[in-house]
Design a protein around this motif. Structure first.
Motif, mmCIF file in Angstrom:
data_model
loop_
_atom_site.group_PDB
_atom_site.id
_atom_site.type_symbol
_atom_site.label_atom_id
_atom_site.label_comp_id
_atom_site.label_asym_id
_atom_site.label_seq_id
_atom_site.Cartn_x
_atom_site.Cartn_y
_atom_site.Cartn_z
ATOM 1 N N GLY A 185 49.655 44.290 32.819
ATOM 2 C CA GLY A 185 49.731 43.936 33.864
ATOM 3 C C GLY A 185 49.261 44.862 34.867
ATOM 4 N N ALA A 186 48.185 45.624 34.430
ATOM 5 C CA ALA A 186 47.092 46.379 35.596
ATOM 6 C C ALA A 186 45.557 45.854 35.385
ATOM 7 C CB ALA A 186 47.681 47.969 35.392
ATOM 8 N N ILE A 187 46.163 44.913 34.359
ATOM 9 C CA ILE A 187 44.003 44.449 34.417
ATOM 10 C C ILE A 187 43.796 43.163 35.610
ATOM 11 C CG2 ILE A 187 43.843 43.919 31.728
ATOM 12 C CD1 ILE A 187 44.979 40.866 31.978
ATOM 13 N N PRO A 188 42.883 43.978 36.692
ATOM 14 C CA PRO A 188 42.022 42.809 37.959
ATOM 15 C C PRO A 188 42.034 42.126 37.242
ATOM 16 C CG PRO A 188 40.886 45.110 36.933
ATOM 17 C CD PRO A 188 41.744 45.464 35.844
ATOM 18 N N ASP A 189 41.308 41.516 35.850
ATOM 19 C CA ASP A 189 40.104 40.667 35.501
ATOM 20 C C ASP A 189 40.815 39.223 35.717
ATOM 21 O OD1 ASP A 189 38.341 42.563 33.736
ATOM 22 O OD2 ASP A 189 40.038 42.821 32.958
ATOM 23 N N SER A 190 40.582 38.267 36.360
ATOM 24 C CA SER A 190 41.131 37.123 37.214
ATOM 25 C C SER A 190 40.443 35.966 36.718
ATOM 26 C CB SER A 190 41.696 37.470 38.457
ATOM 27 O OG SER A 190 39.751 37.226 39.123
ATOM 28 N N GLY A 191 40.768 34.956 36.703
ATOM 29 C CA GLY A 191 40.542 33.754 36.256
ATOM 30 C C GLY A 191 41.268 32.789 37.536
ATOM 31 N N LYS A 211 29.722 17.581 33.292
ATOM 32 C CA LYS A 211 30.954 16.337 34.065
ATOM 33 C C LYS A 211 31.392 17.619 34.976
ATOM 34 C CE LYS A 211 31.411 13.180 30.118
ATOM 35 N NZ LYS A 211 32.289 13.083 29.024
ATOM 36 N N GLU A 212 32.149 16.675 35.833
ATOM 37 C CA GLU A 212 33.005 17.763 36.723
ATOM 38 C C GLU A 212 34.171 18.001 36.319
ATOM 39 O OE1 GLU A 212 33.443 17.872 41.305
ATOM 40 O OE2 GLU A 212 34.632 16.176 41.055
ATOM 41 N N VAL A 213 35.094 18.527 36.088
ATOM 42 C CA VAL A 213 36.984 18.727 35.147
ATOM 43 C C VAL A 213 37.272 20.056 35.893
ATOM 44 C CG1 VAL A 213 35.171 18.105 32.744
ATOM 45 C CG2 VAL A 213 35.758 20.567 33.727
ATOM 46 N N VAL A 214 38.332 20.177 35.893
ATOM 47 C CA VAL A 214 39.030 21.407 36.090
ATOM 48 C C VAL A 214 39.500 22.311 34.880
ATOM 49 C CG1 VAL A 214 41.842 21.670 36.657
ATOM 50 C CG2 VAL A 214 41.008 19.335 37.368
ATOM 51 N N GLY A 215 38.523 23.590 35.175
ATOM 52 C CA GLY A 215 39.039 24.453 34.776
ATOM 53 C C GLY A 215 39.119 26.011 35.253
ATOM 54 N N ILE A 216 38.817 27.558 34.913
ATOM 55 C CA ILE A 216 38.844 28.433 35.544
ATOM 56 C C ILE A 216 37.589 28.781 35.429
ATOM 57 C CG2 ILE A 216 39.636 30.127 34.564
ATOM 58 C CD1 ILE A 216 41.866 29.235 32.473
ATOM 59 N N ARG A 217 37.911 29.591 36.873
ATOM 60 C CA ARG A 217 36.648 31.042 37.478
ATOM 61 C C ARG A 217 37.122 31.886 36.789
ATOM 62 N NH1 ARG A 217 32.010 29.467 39.126
ATOM 63 N NH2 ARG A 217 32.649 27.303 39.720
ATOM 64 N N LEU A 218 36.227 32.221 35.823
ATOM 65 C CA LEU A 218 36.457 33.762 35.680
ATOM 66 C C LEU A 218 35.330 35.050 35.901
ATOM 67 C CD1 LEU A 218 37.396 33.324 32.091
ATOM 68 C CD2 LEU A 218 39.165 33.666 33.260
ATOM 69 N N ASN A 219 36.233 36.052 36.094
ATOM 70 C CA ASN A 219 35.878 37.262 36.310
ATOM 71 C C ASN A 219 36.630 37.735 35.810
ATOM 72 O OD1 ASN A 219 33.420 36.870 38.946
ATOM 73 N ND2 ASN A 219 35.420 35.763 39.439
ATOM 74 N N TRP A 220 35.709 39.076 34.961
ATOM 75 C CA TRP A 220 36.372 40.435 33.991
ATOM 76 C C TRP A 220 35.202 41.234 33.908
ATOM 77 C CZ3 TRP A 220 34.165 35.701 31.554
ATOM 78 C CH2 TRP A 220 33.329 35.934 31.055
ATOM 79 N N ASP A 221 35.798 42.662 34.132
ATOM 80 C CA ASP A 221 34.994 44.113 33.449
ATOM 81 C C ASP A 221 35.599 44.769 32.271
ATOM 82 O OD1 ASP A 221 33.369 45.937 33.001
ATOM 83 O OD2 ASP A 221 33.700 46.474 35.305
ATOM 84 N N LYS A 222 35.466 44.390 30.600
ATOM 85 C CA LYS A 222 36.234 45.114 30.385
ATOM 86 C C LYS A 222 34.937 46.444 29.155
ATOM 87 C CE LYS A 222 39.449 41.760 30.340
ATOM 88 N NZ LYS A 222 41.265 42.000 30.301
ATOM 89 N N ARG A 223 36.085 47.229 28.221
ATOM 90 C CA ARG A 223 35.358 48.020 27.620
ATOM 91 C C ARG A 223 36.653 48.990 27.324
ATOM 92 N NH1 ARG A 223 35.876 53.387 31.998
ATOM 93 N NH2 ARG A 223 38.188 53.952 32.285
ATOM 94 N N TYR A 224 36.086 49.655 25.840
ATOM 95 C CA TYR A 224 36.460 49.963 24.695
ATOM 96 C C TYR A 224 36.429 48.406 23.441
ATOM 97 C CZ TYR A 224 37.533 53.503 28.032
ATOM 98 O OH TYR A 224 38.104 54.544 28.607
ATOM 99 N N ILE A 225 35.973 47.895 23.694
ATOM 100 C CA ILE A 225 36.295 46.599 22.696
ATOM 101 C C ILE A 225 35.460 46.302 21.787
ATOM 102 C CG2 ILE A 225 35.975 43.443 22.917
ATOM 103 C CD1 ILE A 225 37.687 45.136 25.243
#
Length: 828
Positions: A207-213, A223-237
């Motif tokens: 619930g606290a993750i700042p990563d967003s779409g 092609k132009e489609v409906v999708g998601i623009r994502l921004n993330w910064d993850k660690r310990y993966i």
């Protein structure tokens, strides 16, 4: 008398007539209940509702049905699973040299990577229709545990794709198209998965993750489609540096309402190829001297189509529930498997070392201070393995008990830490000098990894076990909460009224039965068995009843404040946990046929758990804010005081002695520990020395007597001891040769590795003092030659890869080279 009768009639009418009861009693209490109800976030509610309840609910009810527990099937392996364990798993074990992996390569050898992928170690949970192995939880747990006795780095590499990750999420929630696209390539090792949840601002709390779409329009494949623009910064993966497919958790927003009427959809999971534009992977962390691939992943304005959401658009915003349900199963297998490996390895090797290492002419395992530590190791390992088996049994039945798996992860990893500490204490210098002969060092450094991941243990103990258990496992509380949350207040009131009547009866029964058991010492409680464990069932039933009462009174008294009183709730969670662990021990004892050799282990375990339950109750009563209620709870549950004691010294000594005896019992308790009949093997050198000394136990006793008589000089060892005994005509030449071989094994087992003076600074690990295989007495030259051999080999199959010439690249350069090689192999 007439007045008393009228009062009784009035009370009966009020309680029996629904409308009157709801008006005079239920409605006022309903309002109070809604006011004291602890606030619950969306993620908390989803976590609360995820998974199943199982034996934990029986324990929380105060009326555990022990026959039901005994009927739970013992986990077994299929023919395919057993064949894999006997062949592919054993082949892999022989390929693993943990010192080479961690200190020299900082990575698994390429041949190990290739073998793991080829033999589908990454595909144990993937269905056969997609080319996977489709193994049971029992096989999964056994395989990971056994690998971890050899190399935690290898075990983590195998466990992650078979735990929380794309494979499991796709299997449970993926669309047909997603399964057909990804599962076959994940199964055959063409693709390597990772799952990115944690980041700089959020750990286990999604619930606290700042990563967003953000849902928007963009271009995909021209092609132009409906999708998601994502921004993330993850660690310990884990596996991120070498992954080809990335599972990603993020918060999804739909500001333009392109797919519905909600602007904030919630946590969502998507599957993204790491080769996709904007995806960054490759950087590595260095997790406490472990060599498994763990690192970061980032993305800025990365556009993906909607059908990359795991489960498709219908699962947008449902990611947290998906994660919690999958995590509850993973918590019961992966990290508990590492803890089980720690227990099995520590018990077997500590028992051997305590016999081989001698002081004042006696094995150090004969000294009471060491026996105390050894008894602790053996007793705790018995608990660890019992808990592993019972939790796996639940998973094999198709259950996903979130509270049980949280307890399993927390307590097994904590017990693993304590067992490792005790093993290090006994091994002393043998444990702290890293080298090919040190089978504890990397495990000791890796313990905090298990403590931290898949939910940090402090969080698990203080918030999850009782916080979730009190609600999910209680027969009425969750239903009452749902009634209170009903938007139709009158309907909610009627539901609440029905539940309240049952709840009051439940609480009253617990109150009077707790008092009766306290006054009688629970001696009239039923037990499903007779014999030495019957009394334990009686006491555990009493503790279960007490927990039900104290939990009810705590929730009623503190309401929402109980959520913030983490120390109080954690102690109540401890009682539930120790009841579960004690149950696991008793079930294992029955399942194994009540082995007489196991009774000291059972005695240690149950008395340990009862003592811990008593300590937890004492802590609740001492620190409960309402002193009158605290006094009442203590008086009802333990009117004569809490008198649970730890296991006696005799029990600890019995366990310690059994750890230094080769045979069926020792093998049953440590069957997960891998060792090879090879004096150069990391664990084999200790096992061979132990078995050789046991074989010549009478000879060593006679030589000690000869020393006391003055027939031979004291404190002799090795060839000098054999020569002196032969010269004194205490033994013949054949016996002298056997003694020389045994002494060579013994001295090699208690030795530690050393390196050339400048080797470590150069990243070169040319072992000077290696494990020496015993040479025949007739060929001293062969013995000298053997001393020059490096000790890094764990099998003939891996000797060419692990026995390297002294001249090597510095470690830092070599790491980079190896990582690049592995990355290339996973991309091919």
């Amino acid at each position: 008398m007439e007045i008393i009768i009228l009062l009784l009639v009035a009370v009966i009418v009020v309680l029996a007539v629904g409308d009157i009861r709801r008006s005079l009693i239920t409605r006022p209490f309903f309002k109070v209940f809604k006011r004291i109800l602890p606030p619950m976030s969306t993620t908390e509610r989803e976590a609360m509702q995820a998974g199943d309840v199982w034996w934990d609910a029986e324990l929380f009810s105060g009326r555990p049905d022990w026959e039901t527990l005994h009927k739970v099937p013992v986990p077994t392996f299929s023919k395919e699973e057993q064949h894999f364990i006997d062949n592919q798993l054993e082949t892999l074990m022989g390929m693993l040299d943990d010192f080479d992996i961690v200190q020299e390569r900082h990575d698994l050898p390429e041949e190990v990577w290739n073998y793991i992928r080829k033999e589908k170690f990454f595909a144990m949970i993937i269905g056969k229709e997609y080319g996977g192995l489709e193994f049971s939880a029992a096989a999964n747990s056994h395989i990971v545990s056994r690998i971890a006795t050899r190399s935690i780095s290898a075990a983590v590499t195998v466990m992650v794709p078979n735990s929380l990750g794309p494979g499991e999420l796709l299997t449970e929630y993926g669309t047909k198209e997603q399964k057909d696209r990804w599962l076959p390539t994940l199964a055959d090792g063409t693709d390597i998965p990772c799952f990115a949840l944690t980041g700089p601002e959020a750990g286990s709390d999604a619930g606290a993750i700042p990563d967003s779409g953000v849902i928007c329009k963009g271009k995909h494949e021209g092609k132009e489609v409906v999708g998601i623009r994502l921004n993330w910064d993850k660690r310990y993966i884990t596996l991120a540096p070498v992954a080809t497919v990335l599972g990603l958790a993020f918060k999804l927003y739909d500001p333009d309402q392109l797919i519905g009427d909600k602007k904030e959809l919630g946590i969502t999971c998507a599957l993204i190829p790491t080769s996709h534009d904007g995806v960054e992977t490759g950087e590595r962390h260095f997790p406490l001297n472990q060599a498994f691939m763990n690192g970061t992943t980032r993305g800025k304005d990365v556009f993906i189509p909607l059908d990359w959401i795991i489960g498709g658009v219908d699962y947008a915003g449902k990611g947290w529930r998906m994660l919690v349900e999958c995590l509850s199963a993973g918590r019961g297998i992966s990290l508990p498997a590492v803890a089980a490996a720690t227990g099995h390895l520590s018990q077997r090797m500590t028992g051997a070392y305590a016999y081989v290492r001698q002081q004042f002419g006696l094995p150090i395992g004969k000294f009471e201070g060491v026996q105390e530590a050894m008894g602790f190791i053996g007793g705790q390992n018995y608990i660890i393995e019992s808990m592993r088996r019972l939790t796996v049994a639940a998973l094999c039945e198709g259950k996903s008990p979130s509270v049980v798996t949280a307890m399993t992860k927390y307590h097994m990893t904590e017990m693993g830490r304590d067992v490792m500490d005790a093993a290090m204490d006994v091994h002393a210098g043998k444990g702290i000098q890293l080298g090919p002969k040190n089978y504890l060092g990397h495990g000791y450094m890796g313990v905090p990894v298990s403590i931290t991941v898949e939910g940090a243990n402090i969080l698990t103990r203080n918030l999850m076990i009782f916080g979730q258990g009190a609600t999910r496992c209680h027969p009425y509380v969750l239903k009452e909460m749902d009634a209170a949350a009903n938007p139709d207040e009158e309907e909610g009131l009627r539901e609440f009224d029905s539940l309240l009547v049952k709840h009051v009866g439940f609480a009253a029964g617990n109150f009077f039965m707790s008092l009766l058991m306290g006054l009688t010492g629970a001696r009239f409680n039923k037990s499903p068995v007779s014999g030495p464990t019957a009394r334990y069932y009686q006491q555990l039933s009493r503790v279960s009843r007490n927990l039900a009462l104290v939990a009810d009174m705590s929730m009623l008294s503190l309401g929402g404040d109980l959520k913030r009183k983490e120390m109080i709730s954690a102690r109540l969670g401890d009682v539930l946990s120790h009841l579960y662990m004690a149950s696991a021990v008793l079930k294992r004892y029955e399942d194994d046929g009540r082995q007489a050799a196991d009774l000291p282990y059972v005695q240690y375990a149950i008395e340990h758990h009862l003592h811990k339950c008593g300590e937890a109750f004492r802590g609740v009563f001492t620190n409960f804010p309402n002193r009158f209620i605290a006094w009442t709870m203590r008086l009802v549950t333990y009117p004569f005081g809490i008198h649970f004691h730890k296991a006696s010294d005799d029990v600890l000594q019995a366990i310690s002695d059994s750890m230094m005896v080769a045979g069926v019992a020792r093998d049953r308790h440590t069957f997960l520990c891998y060792w090879k009949d090879d004096a150069n093997d990391a664990t084999g050198h200790m096992e061979k020395a132990f078995l050789a000394m046991l074989e010549h136990e009478d000879l060593y006793k006679s030589l000690r007597k000869a020393e006391k008589r003055g027939d031979i000089a004291p404190d002799l060892h090795g060839d000098a001891l054999a020569d002196a005994a032969l010269e004194a005509k205490l033994i013949d030449k054949k016996t002298a040769d056997a003694l020389r071989e045994t002494e060579a094994l013994r001295m090699g087992a208690i030795a530690v590795d050393s390196f050339k003076g400048d080797a470590l600074s150069k990243g070169e690990f040319d072992v000077v003092d290696a494990v020496r295989p015993p040479a025949p007495a007739k060929k001293p030259a062969a013995k000298a030659s053997a001393a020059k051999k490096p000790a890094a080999s764990s099998s003939a199959a891996s000797s060419s890869a692990t026995k390297k010439p002294a001249a090597k690249k510095p470690a830092a350069k070599k790491t980079a080279s190896k990582s690049a090689t592995t990355k290339k192999s996973t991309d091919d």
